[in-house]
Motif scaffolding. Structure first.
Motif, short mmCIF file in Angstrom:
data_model
loop_
_atom_site.label_atom_id
_atom_site.label_comp_id
_atom_site.label_asym_id
_atom_site.label_seq_id
_atom_site.Cartn_x
_atom_site.Cartn_y
_atom_site.Cartn_z
N ARG A 138 -29.20 -120.93 -61.38
CA ARG A 138 -29.04 -122.22 -62.05
C ARG A 138 -28.27 -123.37 -61.38
O ARG A 138 -26.90 -123.02 -61.29
CB ARG A 138 -28.71 -122.30 -63.47
N ARG A 139 -28.77 -124.21 -60.88
CA ARG A 139 -27.97 -125.24 -59.94
C ARG A 139 -27.59 -126.53 -60.92
O ARG A 139 -28.55 -127.17 -61.43
CB ARG A 139 -29.11 -125.75 -58.80
N PHE A 140 -26.32 -127.01 -60.74
CA PHE A 140 -25.83 -128.12 -61.38
C PHE A 140 -25.18 -129.16 -60.33
O PHE A 140 -24.55 -128.58 -59.52
CB PHE A 140 -24.85 -127.75 -62.51
N ARG A 141 -25.33 -130.35 -60.67
CA ARG A 141 -24.79 -131.44 -60.01
C ARG A 141 -23.54 -131.89 -60.69
O ARG A 141 -23.45 -132.68 -61.84
CB ARG A 141 -25.64 -132.64 -59.70
N PRO A 142 -22.40 -131.28 -60.25
CA PRO A 142 -21.09 -131.73 -61.22
C PRO A 142 -20.77 -133.12 -61.13
O PRO A 142 -21.15 -133.87 -60.04
CB PRO A 142 -19.93 -131.10 -60.30
N PRO A 143 -20.09 -133.68 -62.18
CA PRO A 143 -19.82 -135.18 -62.24
C PRO A 143 -18.80 -135.40 -61.38
O PRO A 143 -17.99 -134.69 -61.02
CB PRO A 143 -19.55 -135.25 -63.54
N ALA A 144 -18.83 -136.76 -61.02
CA ALA A 144 -17.80 -137.16 -60.11
C ALA A 144 -16.47 -137.14 -60.81
O ALA A 144 -16.26 -137.17 -61.86
CB ALA A 144 -18.08 -138.63 -59.40
N GLY A 145 -15.32 -137.23 -59.88
CA GLY A 145 -14.17 -137.34 -60.39
C GLY A 145 -13.33 -135.86 -60.55
O GLY A 145 -13.71 -134.96 -60.02
N GLY A 146 -12.64 -135.84 -61.64
CA GLY A 146 -11.93 -134.56 -61.79
C GLY A 146 -10.46 -134.59 -61.23
O GLY A 146 -10.09 -135.49 -60.33
N GLU A 147 -9.65 -133.72 -61.64
CA GLU A 147 -8.24 -133.53 -61.38
C GLU A 147 -8.01 -133.19 -59.77
O GLU A 147 -8.95 -132.01 -59.25
CB GLU A 147 -7.51 -132.69 -62.15
#
Length: 328
Positions: free
Chosen positions: A165-174
């Motif tokens: 299962r492939r996901f596009r992570p949201p922008a940003g993050g620590e």
């Protein structure tokens, strides 16, 4: 150059094969595809106890690595049994975080080595998707010289393999680390992910060929096994040759990685394109040889049939790998 495995390495592969055979991975795959990661995580724990994930983690952080040859042995077996989860990504994270160092390495690498941490990655130049981000304890992204911890799994994308299962992570993050070391480590991690995926593809192809040979010995037409037909024999022989040609390239790349050779990247790319194409050819042979039954969801082999093409294209498409070989 000597590519033969020693007795200890061969025994390591046999022990993993026995463990995974007893685990019954088709049922684990079905659960994983349905969103139940419990059986898969339990299997990862057993693999970690055998030392699989520690092979990619530096000794300073509780690992055994880097040991590319042993890593190839392990990944071929994991590919042969279609173990679910971000295997290549977690192994590559050992390189990425080990190179970045600091607090992020101290926090995550011992967990990767012990199997308690499952990690997925998104690296520059390798697409925007993180494999099995919903099952991962962390998704790391690298853009330029910045290493970030993604704030969530992100949006699910369509995939040919429901257990990948492939996901596009949201922008940003620590931001976990930054600087030239991050960029260098990300490039090394990409090579390790490409290498591991090549080994997974080879193992997948080997299982497809094994199952197909067994099937054509049993299936009969005109009163004889279809495996006795010359056309079928030739197709299977071509499939075997493709897989056997890929094997020394894989272990040659392992030797290059172990020696930190300047040509290691090109060797990894050569192994990836060859193993990926051979695994995909094995899937096509298997599908044709199994006839209509090859299309059914109930057939366990369908999980391997669906996996061969995504493995061929993940962490370096055939065209991208060929270009890298030529450039190298």
């Amino acid at each position: 150059m000597r590519f033969l495995l020693d007795d200890e390495q061969r025994e390591f592969g046999r022990s993993l094969d026995a463990m995974l055979t007893a685990a019954g991975t088709p049922s684990v795959l079905r659960a994983w595809a349905a969103g139940d990661h419990g059986p898969g995580r339990a299997l990862w724990g057993r693999l970690a106890d055998a030392g699989v994930f520690a092979l990619a983690v530096p000794e300073a952080y509780g690992g055994l690595g880097p040991l590319p040859v042993e890593l190839a042995v392990a990944c071929v077996e994991l590919g042969r049994h279609a173990v679910p989860g971000p295997v290549a990504e977690t192994l590559a994270a050992g390189v990425l975080l080990g190179g970045a160092g600091g607090a992020v390495a101290e926090e995550w690498l011992p967990g990767i080595a012990s199997g308690t941490a499952v990690v997925s990655l998104v690296l520059d130049g390798h697409g925007p998707y993180a494999l099995d981000a919903d099952a991962a304890d962390a998704v790391f992204t690298v853009t330029g010289d910045e290493l970030r911890l993604a704030p969530g799994p992100g949006e699910l994308s369509a995939s040919a393999d429901p257990a990948r299962r492939r996901f596009r992570p949201p922008a940003g993050g620590e931001v976990m680390a930054a600087g030239p070391r991050v960029g260098e480590s990300a490039r090394a991690a990409a090579d390790r992910a490409t290498f591991a995926t090549a080994a997974l593809a080879l193992g997948c192809g080997e299982e497809l060929l094994r199952a197909t040979v067994a099937y054509v010995k049993q299936r009969t037409q005109f009163g004889v096994p279809v495996g006795s037909f010359q056309a079928v024999k030739h197709r299977l022989a071509d499939t075997l040759l493709g897989l056997e040609f890929a094997r020394p390239l894989l272990y040659g790349a392992a030797v290059e990685l172990a020696g930190r050779s300047p040509g290691a990247g090109a060797a990894v790319a050569a192994a990836k394109v060859t193993a990926g194409e051979a695994g995909y050819a094995a899937a096509r042979t298997a599908l044709q040889s199994h006839g209509a039954v090859g299309y059914t969801q109930e057939l366990d082999l369908a999980w391997w049939l669906r996996r061969a093409r995504p493995l061929r294209d993940a962490w370096g498409t055939p065209s991208a790998c060929r270009a890298r070989v030529l450039a190298g």
